[in-house]
Design a protein around this motif. Structure first.
Motif: not given
Ligand SMILES: Cc1cc2nc3c(=O)[nH]c(=O)nc-3n(C[C@H](O)[C@H](O)[C@H](O)COP(=O)(O)OP(=O)(O)OC[C@H]3O[C@@H](n4cnc5c(N)ncnc54)[C@H](O)[C@@H]3O)c2cc1C
Ligand SMILES: Cc1cc2nc3c(=O)[nH]c(=O)nc-3n(C[C@H](O)[C@H](O)[C@H](O)COP(=O)(O)OP(=O)(O)OC[C@H]3O[C@@H](n4cnc5c(N)ncnc54)[C@H](O)[C@@H]3O)c2cc1C
Ligand code: SF4
Lengths: 540, 249
Positions: A416-430
Motif C-alpha cells: 500500500h506504500e508503493r502507490l504513487r500520486p495520480a498526478r505523477d502517473c500516466q492514465p491508462i487507456d484500456y
C-alpha cells in the motif's frame, strides 16, 4: 461447544491438518475432536487457484489417493514460458523451478471437496457456511477458540427478526488456515505482535477465468506461463494458461500488488492479456464459463510472521508459504498443515494445560522442503522491484549462478506504500470489451455466482468514512474502483455538482482481500459477512 | 398429527447454469446444490407446527441420487424428526414423483403433506396437484398463510389479484408460496445433532412404482444472447440509428 482442535478454513492447509490430526489419533488409539469451519456455502466455494498441483504433500498424507479417486485427472504434458511483447511472443527456456513434470492440472476447489470427504470419513466435523468472525481469548490472553458470525443483523447492526447469534467454539488449540491475508489472522498479528522484527507481507492479485474451448484448440496437459506484455516494465506479473480435461482451459493473470500507477486495473490487464495474438486463438469459438479473483502471498521467506502464539498457529497461506518462482502454494500449504498437526498432536498428548504454545512448529517446518525452498527462492521476487529487465536478469543470476545461495537477502516494502500520486502517473487507456474474448466487470462477476444476502451490515468496514473523499479520490483518483476485480467500489455523483461519493456494492464482493491490502490509507477492514455468502465457484 | 415434507435437491438459486456442450441437458457438474427454496419454506412451516405442539412428527422425504442425503440432513437440522431417501440416478418428471410420493403416503399415513409449490430447476408446479389428485385429498396450493382447525387446515392462497381462503379436511396436500414464512438460519449445534438423527435409505424400486413418464427431453439450449450496446455521440446520432438502423421510430 468444546473441541480439542478448531480449524478455521477448509482450504488445502486446514483440511490437511484435520486429516493428519485424526490419522495420528487413530494410530495412537486416542480420541481427539476436530472441527473445520468454512465461510463458503460449501467446501470449495471460495477456493480459487491456478492450478498446477505438485502431489508431494498429498503423497505423504494419503499415499493411496489414486485408489480413493482424488480428482487429479490431467498430468502436465508440456511446459512453455513466453515473453510477450505487443504482438509477439518469444519462447524462453523454462526456468528449472517452473518444470512441471509429475504435476497435475487440477481444480483446487474440487480437490478440497474431495479432501473434505476424506476428513469426514475420519471423523472430522466439517462445517461449511459458518465463518469464524472473532477470536476468543482466555484471561491470560491466550486464544481459546473462535466465535462464528451472527446471522440476521440489520444494516445498522441491530438484531433483525430472524437474528441468530454466532456460536462460541472452544478449543485447546486453534489453527488459523484462512488462506492469503486472513481476516482473523490480521487481528492476531496485531495482538501478538507476530510481525515484530520481520518485514511486511507482500501480495499479488490473481484473476482467473475458466473457458470451454473449441475441441480443436484443446491441448490437455499443456501449461503456458507468460511475462511481459500487457504490463509495463515497472509492474510485476504474468499470465497463465492451463489446459484441463473436458475441453476446459483455465486462464489467469497475476499482478504484483506493489504496482505504483493508481490508474492500473488488474481486471483490464487480464482482459487485454487474452487478446495477445499468441493467446487469443485458444479462445476463438469458445465460451467463458467461470470467473473469480483471489489475492496471493508473494513475500516468501522474508514475509513470514511468527507462526505460533499461546493457543494457536498460523498455517498455510495466511502465514504465507507460497513459493513465487514456482507459483506453487497448495503443496506447501498442505505440508504446513501436516506439520502443524504433528506439532499440535504432540503438544496435546504430552500436556493437559490450556492455552499453551506449539512453539516447535517453526522448527519442524525449518526441517522440511517448505522453508528450505523458500530460502533458496528468497531474493527472486524482491529483485523485480528494480523493474522487469533487471529483475529477470537478477533472477537468472540468482537461479543459475548462486542457486539461491547468494550471501544477501533482499527486503520488501508494504504494497500500500508503493502507490504513487495520480498526478505523477500516466492514465491508462484500456480497450473496450468486445463481448467475445474480453468482458466488462459486471458480466464477469455474474459468473462468480457471488451472493450476499440483502439487508446485512456491509462487510467492508471503513475506519474513517471521510478518507475516500479526502485521500483516495483527490490524490490517487480512487484506485479501489480499478483494483477491485468485482466492481464493489464505485465513485458516484452526489447532488453536489463536482463532488463524488464512494459507494460500496458489498453484494458483489468475491472475497479476494485486495482492498484490505492495497488501500493507500489502510482504511478498509474486510470482515466476514453472513455464513455461506460470497462466491460459489464451480471448481476453481 | 404427522406431517410429511417432500424436499428436492436442486442447483442453488445463486448459481448460473448452462447447457452441456452437446445440448443433452443442463450441466450440473461441480455446481452448488441446495434444498429447493420453496421446500425450505415448507420445512419451516412444518417445524413451526411441531414447535407449537400441533404436529407430533415431521418426516422429510427425498427422491433422488445418493447426494440428496445432504438435502435431508439439512431438513433434519431444520428440525425434522427423521428422513427417508428413495434412491434413483434418474431425473424424474412430476408425474412419476407424484406416484412415488403417493406410495410413501401409503406407508407413512401422514395427516398433512406440506411441499413447495414448484422446484426452481424445472419450475413445473405440478407435483403437489398431481399428488392430491392421486390420493383423492383436498389441495391448498400457493399457501401464504396456514392455520390448523379442528380436523381441517385453513389455507390462504395467493391467486391473481389477491388471496383466497379455503378450508381443507385432513388429510390434505398444501403447497407453499414465497410469503408463507421466512425460513430460519440453521443453528450450528443443530447441524451436528442432525448427523445422529435417523435417515433411512432405500432404492426407489422398493416402492414398486412405474417410473415411466411418457416425456422425453429433446434438447436444452440457451436463450439467444443480447447484442452488446453501442455508444452514440449525441442525440442526433441516436435518433438517426433508431430511425434508420433499428427502424423503431
Ligand atoms: C490465481 C492463483 C493461482 C495460483 N496458482 C497456483 C498453482 O498453479 N499451483 C499451486 O500450488 N498454487 C497456486 N496458487 C496458490 C494456492 O492457491 C494457495 O497457496 C493455496 O490455496 C493456499 O491454501 P490455504 O489452505 O492456505 O488457503 P486457501 O486455499 O485460500 O483456503 C482458505 C479457506 O479458508 C476459508 N476462510 C478464510 N477465512 C475464514 C474465516 N474467517 N472463517 C471461515 N473460513 C475462512 C476460505 O473461504 C477458504 O476456503 C495460486 C493462487 C492464486 C490466487
Ligand atoms: C427461489 C426464488 C423464487 C422466486 N419466485 C418468484 C415467483 O414465483 N414469483 C414472483 O413474483 N417472485 C419470485 N421471486 C422473487 C423475485 O425473483 C424477486 O423478488 C425479484 O426478482 C426482485 O426484482 P428486483 O427488480 O427488485 O431485483 P433483481 O431481480 O435483483 O434485479 C432485476 C434486474 O435488475 C438489474 N439490475 C440490478 N441492479 C442493477 C443496477 N445497479 N443497474 C442496472 N441494472 C440492475 C439486474 O441485472 C436484473 O436484470 C423468487 C425469488 C427466489 C429467490
Ligand atoms: S471488495 Fe475487496 S475483497 Fe471484495 S472483491 Fe473487491 S477488492 Fe476483493
Amino acid at each position: 461447544m468444546e473441541f480439542d482442535v478448531v480449524i478455521v478454513g477448509a482450504g488445502p492447509a486446514g483440511l490437511a491438518a484435520a486429516i493428519r490430526l485424526r490419522q495420528q489419533a487413530e494410530q495412537a488409539g486416542q480420541d481427539l475432536s476436530v472441527c473445520v469451519l468454512e465461510k463458503g456455502s460449501e467446501v470449495g466455494a471460495h477456493i480459487l487457484s491456478g492450478a498446477v498441483f505438485a502431489p508431494r504433500a498429498l503423497d505423504e498424507l494419503l499415499p493411496d489417493w489414486r485408489e480413493r479417486g482424488a480428482p487429479l485427472n490431467t498430468a502436465v504434458s508440456e511446459d512453455q514460458f513466453l515473453l510477450l511483447t505487443q504482438g509477439r511472443a518469444l519462447r524462453l527456456p523454462t526456468p528449472p523451478q517452473m518444470h512441471n513434470q509429475g504435476n497435475y492440472i487440477i481444480s483446487l476447489g474440487n480437490l478440497c471437496r474431495w479432501l473434505a470427504e476424506q476428513a469426514e470419513a475420519l471423523g472430522v466435523e466439517v462445517l461449511p457456511g459458518f465463518p469464524a468472525a472473532e477470536v476468543l481469548h482466555d484471561e491470560q490472553g491466550a486464544v481459546k477458540g473462535v466465535a462464528t458470525a451472527d446471522m440476521g443483523r440489520n444494516p445498522d447492526g441491530s438484531e433483525g427478526p430472524r437474528f441468530e447469534p454466532g456460536v462460541e467454539l472452544h478449543a485447546r488449540q486453534t489453527l488459523f488456515c484462512e488462506g492469503c491475508h486472513g481476516s482473523l489472522t490480521k487481528t492476531l498479528i496485531d495482538r501478538f505482535r507476530l510481525r515484530e522484527g520481520v518485514g511486511p507481507q507482500t501480495y499479488g492479485l490473481g484473476i482467473k477465468e475458466v473457458w470451454e474451448v473449441d475441441p480443436t484448440r484443446h491441448r490437455p496437459g499443456q501449461v503456458i506461463h507468460s511475462v511481459g506484455w500487457p504490463l509495463d516494465t515497472h509492474t510485476y506479473g504474468g499470465g497463465f494458461l492451463y489446459h484441463l480435461e473436458d475441453n476446459r482451459v483455465a486462464v489467469g493473470f497475476i499482478v504484483g500488488l506493489d504496482y505504483e500507477n493508481p490508474y492500473l486495473s488488474p481486471f483490464e490487464e487480464m482482459q487485454r492479456f487474452k487478446t495477445h495474438p499468441a493467446i487469443r486463438p485458444v479462445f476463438e469459438g469458445g465460451k467463458r464459463i467461470a470467473y473469480g479473483a483471489r489475492a496471493l502471498v508473494e513475500g516468501g521467506l522474508q514475509g513470514l510472521p511468527k507462526l505460533s502464539f499461546p493457543g494457536g498457529l498460523l498455517v498455510g497461506d495466511t502465514a504465507g508459504f507460497l513459493d513465487v518462482p514456482r507459483i506453487k502454494g497448495s503443496d506447501n500449504a498442505m505440508k504446513s498443515g501436516i506439520t502443524a498437526a504433528e506439532s499440535v498432536f504432540n503438544l496435546l498428548t504430552s500436556s493437559a494445560a490450556e492455552g499453551i504454545e506449539a512453539s516447535d512448529f517453526r522448527r519442524r517446518l525449518d526441517n522440511t522442503w517448505v522453508i528450505q525452498e523458500l530460502h533458496r527462492a528468497r531474493n527472486i521476487r524482491p529483485g523485480f522491484r528494480w523493474g522487469f529487465w533487471a529483475g529477470l536478469a537478477h533472477a537468472a543470476v540468482d537461479t543459475y549462478v548462486f542457486r539461491g545461495r547468494a550471501p544477501w537477502t533482499l527486503r520488501h516494502q508494504a504494497d500500500h506504500e508503493r502507490l504513487r500520486p495520480a498526478r505523477d502517473c500516466q492514465p491508462i487507456d484500456y480497450p473496450r470489451p468486445d463481448g467475445n474474448i474480453t468482458f466488462d466487470r459486471l458480466s464477469s462477476v455474474f459468473l462468480s455466482n457471488t451472493h450476499h444476502e440483502e439487508g446485512q451490515p456491509v462487510h467492508l468496514k471503513l475506519r474513517d468514512l471521510q478518507r475516500p473523499a479526502l485521500l483516495n479520490l483527490p490524490v490517487y483518483e480512487g484506485p479501489e474502483a480499478r483494483y477491485c476485480p468485482a466492481g464493489v467500489y464505485e465513485y458516484v455523483e452526489t447532488g453536489d455538482a463536482n463532488a463524488l461519493r464512494l459507494q460500496i456494492n458489498a453484494q458483489n464482493c468475491v472475497h479476494c482481500k485486495t482492498c484490505d491490502i492495497k488501500d493507500p490509507g489502510q482504511n478498509i477492514d474486510w470482515v466476514v459477512p453472513q455464513g455461506g455468502d460470497g462466491p460459489n465457484y464451480p471448481g476453481m | 398429527m404427522k406431517v410429511l415434507v417432500p424436499v428436492k435437491r436442486v442447483v442453488d438459486y445463486t448459481v448460473r447454469v448452462r447447457p452441456r456442450s452437446d445440448g443433452s441437458d443442463v450441466d450440473i457438474a461441480n455446481l452448488k446444490m441446495s434444498m429447493n427454496p420453496f421446500d425450505e419454506i415448507a420445512m419451516e412451516e412444518a417445524v413451526r407446527l411441531r414447535e407449537a405442539g400441533v404436529a407430533t412428527e415431521v418426516v422429510a422425504v427425498s427422491i433422488g441420487p445418493a447426494a440428496s442425503q445432504d438435502t435431508l440432513r439439512t431438513a433434519l437440522a431444520f428440525g425434522a424428526d427423521r428422513a427417508l431417501l428413495l434412491e434413483t440416478e434418474e431425473s424424474l418428471a412430476p408425474v412419476v414423483i407424484s406416484r412415488a410420493l403417493a406410495a410413501v403416503v401409503g406407508e407413512e399415513s401422514p395427516d398433512l403433506v406440506l411441499m413447495g409449490k414448484q422446484a426452481i430447476d424445472d419450475d413445473c408446479n405440478q407435483t403437489a396437484q398431481m399428488l392430491a389428485a392421486r390420493l383423492g385429498w383436498g389441495q391448498g396450493t400457493f399457501a401464504c398463510r396456514l392455520e390448523m382447525g379442528d380436523g381441517e387446515v385453513i389455507v390462504t392462497r395467493e391467486v391473481d389479484g389477491g388471496t383466497r381462503i379455503v378450508a381443507l379436511k385432513l388429510p390434505a396436500v398444501v403447497s407453499t408460496d414465497l410469503r408463507l414464512n421466512e425460513p430460519r438460519y440453521i443453528k450450528l449445534p443443530n447441524i451436528m445433532k442432525a448427523k445422529k438423527k435417523p435417515l433411512d435409505r432405500r432404492p426407489l424400486d422398493s416402492l414398486g412404482v412405474d417410473t415411466r413418464s411418457g416425456i422425453r427431453m429433446v434438447s436444452v439450449a440457451e436463450p439467444p444472447a443480447r447484442k452488446p450496446g453501442v455508444r452514440v455521440a449525441d442525440v442526433g446520432e441516436l435518433l438517426d440509428k433508431l430511425k434508420n438502423e433499428a427502424q423503431v421510430i
